[in-house]
Structures are given as C-alpha cells and as structure tokens.
Design an enzyme around this catalytic site. Sequence first.
Site, mmCIF file in Angstrom:
data_model
loop_
_atom_site.group_PDB
_atom_site.id
_atom_site.type_symbol
_atom_site.label_atom_id
_atom_site.label_comp_id
_atom_site.label_asym_id
_atom_site.label_seq_id
_atom_site.Cartn_x
_atom_site.Cartn_y
_atom_site.Cartn_z
ATOM 1 N N TYR A 85 0.848 -1.195 0.000
ATOM 2 C CA TYR A 85 0.000 0.000 0.000
ATOM 3 C C TYR A 85 0.877 1.235 0.000
ATOM 4 O O TYR A 85 1.868 1.307 0.729
ATOM 5 C CB TYR A 85 -0.891 0.017 1.248
ATOM 6 N N TYR A 130 1.554 -3.698 -11.839
ATOM 7 C CA TYR A 130 2.246 -4.979 -11.657
ATOM 8 C C TYR A 130 2.749 -5.524 -12.994
ATOM 9 O O TYR A 130 3.861 -6.034 -13.080
ATOM 10 C CB TYR A 130 1.345 -5.995 -10.968
#
Length: 158
Positions: A85, A130
């Site tokens: 995060y 990602y």
Amino acid sequence: MIRVAEIADVPVIHSMIRELAEYEKVPHEARASEDQLREALFGERPAAFAHIAEAGDGEPVGFAVWFLSFSTWRGVHGIYLEDLYVRPSARGGGHGKALLAELARTCVERGYARLEWSVLDWNLSAIEFYRSVGAVSMDEWTVNRLTDDALRKLGGAE
C-alpha cells in the site's frame, strides 16, 4: 527510501492497513489490532515481516507486509506479499516499485524462487502497475479461503 519496519512503526502500519481496507471497500474486514500486528511482526517468532516506504522527509507513505511461502516444485522458499500500500498522496513517486524491488532483492539474495501476491480484479491501476514491472497474472488459478463460521465448522469447533 525503503527500510525494514521497526516496532515503532506498528501504529503507522496499522493506520495504513485501515486505509487499504477502506480503499478496497471492506473496512469491516480489517480487524487486526496494533497488539496483534506487534506480535506477528516483532514477537518471539515473527509470522510476517514488513518494509516501510518513506518520503524524502522521512514520513512513512507506504508499506509491504509479507511472509515466507514454500514451493514444493522448486524446493525452496518464496515470498508471499500480503499487502502493498502506498498512500494516495504519494502514488506515482516510485514507492510501490521500490517496495517490490526490495522484496525481489530479498528473494534473489536468499535464493527464493518466487515473489507472489493477489490483486483484486477491479483494481486496474494496480494490475497495470504490476504488469509494468514484469508480473504475470496466474489466471488459471482461483484463490480459495475459509474464514469465520466455515473455518470453525470444518475445524470441528461447531
């Protein structure tokens, strides 16, 4: 800057876990207390590990919590990234990539075979991020989970 979390970071990690739960639209699921996190990360037998991303002024702006996995096919450990995060105000500053790079370095240094994690299918910005670092979606796999009543029932507690 990325650094290994210290016991004094538990309150900020806890706070960011709550922020992550809000972002993922499940704040009621984030039940862990600071004491539980302190024990899991810094107790006699740590079950998990954490890294902190700091802004230039030293302010914590992100975290990664991870634990060891094991590949029976490769015969060695890997890292399972439970949470990554970065606070919205710090996104785009390279903190998320730096956290992933630190975990990848840990894998390489220790001879681990994998760095794995899950991502919500609606979180397109995370999926794109990602992919940009070379991650491959394991689309043929489905995550399964037992919690609460189902876990207790199967475990014979009901």
